[in-house]
Design an enzyme around this catalytic site. Structure first.
Site, PDB file in Angstrom:
ATOM      1  CE1 TYR A  41      -3.489  -2.723   0.670  1.00  0.00           C
ATOM      2  CE2 TYR A  41      -2.365  -3.168   2.741  1.00  0.00           C
ATOM      3  CZ  TYR A  41      -3.313  -3.505   1.797  1.00  0.00           C
ATOM      4  OH  TYR A  41      -4.077  -4.623   1.990  1.00  0.00           O
ATOM      5  CG  ASP A 189     -11.231  -4.072   1.235  1.00  0.00           C
ATOM      6  OD1 ASP A 189     -11.701  -3.316   2.110  1.00  0.00           O
ATOM      7  OD2 ASP A 189     -10.176  -3.842   0.654  1.00  0.00           O
ATOM      8  CD  GLU A 426      -2.922  -5.878   4.994  1.00  0.00           C
ATOM      9  OE1 GLU A 426      -2.120  -6.611   4.377  1.00  0.00           O
ATOM     10  OE2 GLU A 426      -3.844  -5.261   4.425  1.00  0.00           O
TER      11      GLU A 426
HETATM   12  C1  2M8 Z   1      -7.274  -2.759   2.428  1.00  0.00           C
HETATM   13  O1  2M8 Z   1      -7.966  -2.179   1.328  1.00  0.00           O
HETATM   14  C2  2M8 Z   1      -7.337  -1.855   0.071  1.00  0.00           C
HETATM   15  C3  2M8 Z   1      -8.390  -1.160  -0.774  1.00  0.00           C
HETATM   16  O2  2M8 Z   1      -8.824  -0.001  -0.156  1.00  0.00           O
HETATM   17  C4  2M8 Z   1      -6.795  -3.052  -0.687  1.00  0.00           C
HETATM   18  O3  2M8 Z   1      -7.030  -4.194  -0.307  1.00  0.00           O
HETATM   19  O4  2M8 Z   1      -6.116  -2.826  -1.697  1.00  0.00           O
HETATM   20  C5  2M8 Z   1      -8.278  -2.800   3.599  1.00  0.00           C
HETATM   21  O5  2M8 Z   1      -7.813  -3.593   4.651  1.00  0.00           O
HETATM   22  C6  2M8 Z   1      -8.563  -1.383   4.096  1.00  0.00           C
HETATM   23  O6  2M8 Z   1      -9.364  -1.406   5.246  1.00  0.00           O
HETATM   24  C7  2M8 Z   1      -7.267  -0.632   4.392  1.00  0.00           C
HETATM   25  O7  2M8 Z   1      -7.590   0.705   4.667  1.00  0.00           O
HETATM   26  C8  2M8 Z   1      -6.282  -0.697   3.210  1.00  0.00           C
HETATM   27  C9  2M8 Z   1      -4.909  -0.147   3.552  1.00  0.00           C
HETATM   28  O8  2M8 Z   1      -4.440  -0.707   4.747  1.00  0.00           O
HETATM   29  O9  2M8 Z   1      -6.105  -2.050   2.780  1.00  0.00           O
END
Ligand code: 2M8
Length: 462
Positions: A41, A189, A426
């Protein structure tokens, strides 16, 4: 750069854990904002930032303030706080769907002016809770109090317009519950919460896409499946084609759901906003509005209570029926605070039962994101079963607010034991305790810092 994990079976001492958690936040610090994880992320996520700021408050008040300020600087004209603020320097292939994919959202009437920097979705509104807590932590530490207080006045109108957006555009029915257009807006999600509603979404023609996320986890089963992702991306397509217009989406989006977890967080965020309003001397009219939002939110959650399951259920507005999945979101009334003592008792019993933290095979007695008895439970798959530290934080905090101090302390000790390998996963496999998804996840490190400070004050020295 990764830190070397301690040898297996050798948990870190409290001081060392705090040092490592602080180091994770520093490594993920991009200057004014924090990436949610080192590679999986690479951007700023909305509700992650709220929890990250709570962790940063224990290290540097100014930096915590900056985290929320950067996010709010990208607020949409209608008050929406976007779910992602993209890092313009992240390579296009680092995350999908990235800024290029969301570029057309920049033309939406309500989008902030300037180049495309955000997604068109939002996430649970934990921000006012963070802003209030930054001040609380600063007061406890005796550092940055003036800065935290000054920030209340700066953030208040933005938070008020964010909450107003949720109370109006996302709740035209006046139900007290937040409507979401995409499972990503829930933050949970691929939870079974959404399976029935997503099962009704028919995927249409859309361009092929690559999944960089799969390259950042050791095992693809830890991430959503191909068909799940297709539906996510198809909904993004529909939302973009509607110009991210809430009215249009209310009429056309195939996924239209009342989210009880986001609604519960909003109740607590409104309580925090009310306190902020008091501290800065905001007009009585604002305070009346916020009080009404709080009451309406609790009432709305009350109506989603399922007596048979003893949990709160999301509601599918398209199908006109509750979404009957036993997940951690069912604890929404505990998170929002319920005035009904019998309901609280039922929820505490559920929390302790084998359906959640009392399952005999758990590595630590911490609630899995989905009840292991649910048909769609999967111990490794993302929100379908693993234990999420950030959910533990929410429950811990809510238990304290409910006057359940002992239970809260027990939960916190187990949650810290889970993190004692210093990897800050995570999410965690509930039965083996293996960290899954990304290592060095920012919000995991942040909640660890908050817990450790609650324990004995965060010291940067081991
Ligand atoms: C996860 O969500 C993102 C999309 O928004 C992904 O899977 O790509 C989820 O766990 C979400 O709650 C979290 O905010 C994000 C970043 O940690 O990852």
């Amino acid at each position: 750069m990764k830190t070397t994990p301690p040898p297996q079976g050798l948990p870190l001492k409290v001081g060392e854990l705090a040092v490592r958690a602080a180091a994770v936040l520093r490594r993920n610090d991009m200057g004014g904002w924090t990436r949610a994880a080192p590679t999986l992320y690479p951007h700023q996520w909305s509700w992650d930032s709220a929890f990250i700021a709570i962790g940063q408050a224990h290290l540097d008040t100014g930096r915590a303030v900056e985290e929320i300020r950067t996010l709010l600087d990208h607020q949409w004209k209608n008050g929406k706080v976007p779910h992602i603020v993209f890092n313009p320097d992240a390579p296009p292939e680092s995350y999908f769907p990235g800024p290029e994919h969301w570029a057309s959202a920049a033309d939406a009437d309500e989008a902030p002016s300037g180049p495309a920097r955000t997604s068109g979705l939002c996430q649970p509104p934990a921000h006012a809770i963070a802003v209030r807590r930054i001040l609380e932590v600063a007061e406890n530490r005796g550092e940055g109090v003036a800065e935290a207080r000054k920030f209340l006045a700066e953030a208040y109108p933005r938070l008020l317009s964010w909450h107003r957006y949720l109370a109006t555009a996302r709740d035209p029915e006046g139900s007290g519950l937040v409507t979401i257009f995409h499972p990503w807006e829930s933050g949970t999600d691929n939870s079974p919460r959404w399976s029935a509603a997503m099962g009704r979404v028919e995927v249409g023609e859309m361009p092929d896409y690559e999944r960089p996320d799969l390259g950042h986890v050791p095992d693809p089963s830890e991430r959503p499946t191909g068909p799940e992702y297709d539906r996510f991306i198809w909904l993004v397509e529909i939302i973009k084609r509607a110009g991210c217009n809430d009215g249009v989406l209310y009429d056309t989006n195939p996924f239209l759901v009342k989210d009880v977890l986001a609604s519960a967080i909003l109740v607590r965020a409104n309580e925090a906003l009310l306190e902020i309003a008091g501290l800065i001397g905001a007009p009585e009219e604002d305070r009346c509005t916020i009080r009404a939002w709080i009451d309406r939110g609790r009432q709305g959650l009350d109506e989603c209570w399922d007596t048979e399951l003893g949990l709160c259920l999301d509601y599918d507005l398209r199908a006109g029926e509750p979404l009957r999945a036993r997940t951690i979101a069912g604890f929404a009334p505990l998170i929002a605070g319920t005035g009904k003592s019998d309901r609280l008792r039922t929820l505490l019993k559920a929390l302790d039962s084998r359906a959640f933290a009392g399952h005999p095979n758990l590595r630590w007695p911490l609630p899995p994101s989905t009840n292991p008895e649910e048909p769609e439970f999967h111990p490794r798959s993302y929100w379908r079963g693993p234990v999420w530290p950030v959910m533990n934080w929410l429950l811990w905090w809510s238990l304290i607010k409910a006057g359940e101090k002992e239970r809260a302390t027990r939960l916190k000790s187990c949650a810290l034991a889970q993190l004692s390998d210093g990897r800050f996963g995570e999410y965690y496999e509930p039965f083996t305790g293996e960290p899954l998804g990304s290592d060095e996840q920012s919000w995991t490190a942040a909640v660890a810092l908050d817990w450790l400070a609650d324990q004995e004050g965060v010291s940067e020295k081991p």
